[in-house]
Motif scaffolding. Sequence first.
Motif, mmCIF file in Angstrom:
data_model
loop_
_atom_site.group_PDB
_atom_site.id
_atom_site.type_symbol
_atom_site.label_atom_id
_atom_site.label_comp_id
_atom_site.label_asym_id
_atom_site.label_seq_id
_atom_site.Cartn_x
_atom_site.Cartn_y
_atom_site.Cartn_z
ATOM 1 N N TYR A 49 33.033 85.701 49.325
ATOM 2 C CA TYR A 49 32.142 86.777 48.884
ATOM 3 C C TYR A 49 32.872 88.091 48.624
ATOM 4 C CZ TYR A 49 29.110 83.295 50.898
ATOM 5 O OH TYR A 49 28.513 82.097 51.189
ATOM 6 N N LEU A 50 34.160 88.108 48.874
ATOM 7 C CA LEU A 50 34.974 89.293 48.615
ATOM 8 C C LEU A 50 36.099 88.916 47.662
ATOM 9 C CD1 LEU A 50 35.302 90.649 52.268
ATOM 10 C CD2 LEU A 50 33.685 91.401 50.514
ATOM 11 N N VAL A 51 36.629 89.909 46.953
ATOM 12 C CA VAL A 51 37.736 89.660 46.040
ATOM 13 C C VAL A 51 38.927 90.515 46.438
ATOM 14 C CG1 VAL A 51 36.177 89.095 44.140
ATOM 15 C CG2 VAL A 51 37.036 91.431 44.365
ATOM 16 N N GLU A 52 40.074 90.130 45.926
ATOM 17 C CA GLU A 52 41.317 90.805 46.303
ATOM 18 C C GLU A 52 41.513 92.061 45.457
ATOM 19 O OE1 GLU A 52 45.929 89.624 47.307
ATOM 20 O OE2 GLU A 52 44.621 88.209 46.269
ATOM 21 N N TYR A 53 40.889 93.117 45.918
ATOM 22 C CA TYR A 53 41.022 94.423 45.282
ATOM 23 C C TYR A 53 40.754 95.476 46.351
ATOM 24 C CZ TYR A 53 41.195 97.904 41.669
ATOM 25 O OH TYR A 53 41.584 98.967 40.907
ATOM 26 N N PRO A 54 41.494 96.590 46.365
ATOM 27 C CA PRO A 54 42.584 96.989 45.470
ATOM 28 C C PRO A 54 43.812 96.084 45.612
ATOM 29 C CG PRO A 54 41.717 98.874 46.681
ATOM 30 C CD PRO A 54 41.160 97.654 47.333
ATOM 31 N N GLU A 109 26.595 89.529 57.128
ATOM 32 C CA GLU A 109 27.833 90.044 57.731
ATOM 33 C C GLU A 109 28.731 90.729 56.702
ATOM 34 O OE1 GLU A 109 28.279 85.500 57.257
ATOM 35 O OE2 GLU A 109 26.759 86.956 57.935
ATOM 36 N N ILE A 110 28.516 90.462 55.427
ATOM 37 C CA ILE A 110 29.280 91.133 54.372
ATOM 38 C C ILE A 110 28.618 92.438 53.960
ATOM 39 C CG2 ILE A 110 30.125 90.938 51.994
ATOM 40 C CD1 ILE A 110 31.649 89.206 53.949
ATOM 41 N N VAL A 160 35.723 101.102 49.572
ATOM 42 C CA VAL A 160 34.506 100.286 49.464
ATOM 43 C C VAL A 160 34.903 98.815 49.422
ATOM 44 C CG1 VAL A 160 32.414 99.824 48.126
ATOM 45 C CG2 VAL A 160 33.369 102.146 48.170
ATOM 46 N N LYS A 161 34.334 98.026 50.290
ATOM 47 C CA LYS A 161 34.634 96.595 50.355
ATOM 48 C C LYS A 161 34.265 95.933 49.026
ATOM 49 C CE LYS A 161 33.570 94.708 54.206
ATOM 50 N NZ LYS A 161 32.777 94.108 55.335
ATOM 51 N N ALA A 162 35.195 95.198 48.440
ATOM 52 C CA ALA A 162 35.032 94.664 47.081
ATOM 53 C C ALA A 162 34.276 93.339 47.108
ATOM 54 C CB ALA A 162 36.393 94.491 46.407
ATOM 55 N N VAL A 163 32.962 93.388 46.899
ATOM 56 C CA VAL A 163 32.157 92.179 46.806
ATOM 57 C C VAL A 163 32.312 91.571 45.418
ATOM 58 C CG1 VAL A 163 30.508 92.979 48.524
ATOM 59 C CG2 VAL A 163 30.102 93.474 46.095
ATOM 60 N N TYR A 164 31.967 90.284 45.292
ATOM 61 C CA TYR A 164 32.233 89.566 44.046
ATOM 62 C C TYR A 164 31.209 89.867 42.951
ATOM 63 C CZ TYR A 164 28.421 86.259 44.987
ATOM 64 O OH TYR A 164 27.196 85.698 45.201
ATOM 65 N N GLY A 202 28.102 99.957 41.539
ATOM 66 C CA GLY A 202 27.057 100.791 42.130
ATOM 67 C C GLY A 202 27.442 101.295 43.510
ATOM 68 N N LEU A 203 28.106 100.467 44.310
ATOM 69 C CA LEU A 203 28.558 100.891 45.640
ATOM 70 C C LEU A 203 29.632 101.969 45.530
ATOM 71 C CD1 LEU A 203 28.757 97.396 47.376
ATOM 72 C CD2 LEU A 203 26.986 99.136 47.680
ATOM 73 N N CYS A 204 30.535 101.811 44.567
ATOM 74 C CA CYS A 204 31.565 102.842 44.355
ATOM 75 C C CYS A 204 30.939 104.137 43.859
ATOM 76 C CB CYS A 204 32.612 102.335 43.365
ATOM 77 S SG CYS A 204 33.671 101.012 43.991
ATOM 78 N N MET A 205 29.940 104.021 42.983
ATOM 79 C CA MET A 205 29.258 105.219 42.487
ATOM 80 C C MET A 205 28.551 105.948 43.633
ATOM 81 S SD MET A 205 29.479 105.684 39.053
ATOM 82 C CE MET A 205 27.922 106.260 38.377
ATOM 83 N N ARG A 206 27.936 105.186 44.533
ATOM 84 C CA ARG A 206 27.276 105.822 45.673
ATOM 85 C C ARG A 206 28.295 106.542 46.550
ATOM 86 N NH1 ARG A 206 23.820 102.456 50.075
ATOM 87 N NH2 ARG A 206 25.905 101.575 50.502
ATOM 88 N N TYR A 207 29.469 105.933 46.735
ATOM 89 C CA TYR A 207 30.517 106.597 47.508
ATOM 90 C C TYR A 207 30.903 107.925 46.867
ATOM 91 C CZ TYR A 207 34.979 107.431 49.817
ATOM 92 O OH TYR A 207 36.007 108.014 50.523
ATOM 93 N N LEU A 208 30.910 107.963 45.529
ATOM 94 C CA LEU A 208 31.250 109.199 44.810
ATOM 95 C C LEU A 208 30.090 110.187 44.775
ATOM 96 C CD1 LEU A 208 33.108 107.580 41.769
ATOM 97 C CD2 LEU A 208 34.170 108.915 43.605
ATOM 98 N N GLY A 209 28.895 109.747 45.171
ATOM 99 C CA GLY A 209 27.725 110.618 45.100
ATOM 100 C C GLY A 209 27.190 110.777 43.698
#
Length: 421
Positions: A142-147, A313-314, A346-350, A357-364
């Motif tokens: 459920y996660l990808v290798e990023y960064p 859990e993710i 931000v944890k990179a979900v697939y 959207g999660l990254c945008m929320r982190y940026l406000g």
Amino acid sequence: MEVGKAAESGRSCSCPCKRWFCFILLVAAILFFYNVNVMEMAADWSPQWICYNATTWWIPYKDLFPTTASPDIKASAVGTKFKSKTTKGKIVTSNSSSLFMRPEEMNATATASTITVVHTTTVSTPQTTPPTPPPYVSPGPYLVEYPYRYHFTVDEPEKCEQQKPFVVLVVPVAPHNRDDRDAIRRTWGSESPVSGKVVSLFFLLGLPTGEDAERTQRQVLEESREHRDLLQGDFLDCYKNLTIKTMVMLEWLDSRCSMASYAMKIDSDMFLNVHNLVDMLLYAPNDEYMTGLVAHKAAVLRDPHSKWYLPFEIFRESQYPNYALGLGYVLSLDLPGKIVKASRHVKAVYIEDVYLGLCMRYLGIVPTEPPNWSSFQVFPATYSRCAYSRLIATTTHQNTDHINIWKDFKRPGPYCHGRLS
């Protein structure tokens, strides 16, 4: 009598021992086959979308180099296959692929300890092989290798600088889907200039998989030489890696096309009205702007059979933050670099659009609704010249004849008649 008791006693002792011995053998066999199956599941857990993220040759070296090492040291330590040179602040490899360097990595100075890690040599006997790195560990289904530092096997590093586009269209597509790329080149991908603005088109690919991977890769390279509009990263092209594909796209836009005003990520099965897109962007904000079909308070799917399942859990929240659906979204060109920086936290979900959207929320930053809510259609709009003239993007049915629809859409005459005009 005593002999009978002794015999009975022997039987009562031997039977439990045999049963315990068989039980231990059974448990050992189960554990053995369980471990074998778990190892196989790392790659085949869900054939529909699970796959490794990096190329096979890179995996043994992927954790060898510290993130603070200078670009030249990192590239040279891999070997002659990727000797690098620096030109105008860009890192270019000997096979014309580019290394994406984050700002702090571009300016970092290698410390003595870093150099020691990379060049583990002695004066008397130089080391000819790199030290054995830790084994590769998959981040899970459920996660990808990023960064992570991905490279480009096919790149167009100067095209944006040459064309100076107003908007850049990036179409993620599988390597073997040449027909889809040709159809886009013959239809809406050929629209430039529009309203006096240059529109650039690129297709983003990962590495091919399967028995025909080598032949497919040769065809991709031939197509690149013919059209000069392909970008290919060194991750395997599969559904799970869409988040990687999207983040590599953002890195490329930030590195190669920051002079443009906007970019649009759009799927290959879409119809795009480029004129309406440009007309909308002529009056759009030019910073911290993302729009498309915005999902509000979308529920996190907990059904393991769902294509977009995400376990508790993710991601523990019951709803996602607002995000633009991945079928087609537009963003101002100040955002790619900001989202890439946010991705470190931000944890990179697939699920790629959810991840943005999660990254945008982190940026406000909240995605912006388009001027007309019907401009982006997630369900295929029934074709008519009038209907298609009013939207920006819509999904299409699987067997849609895009070429003939485009010919009809572009023929002279009014799009709508009667009361609809």
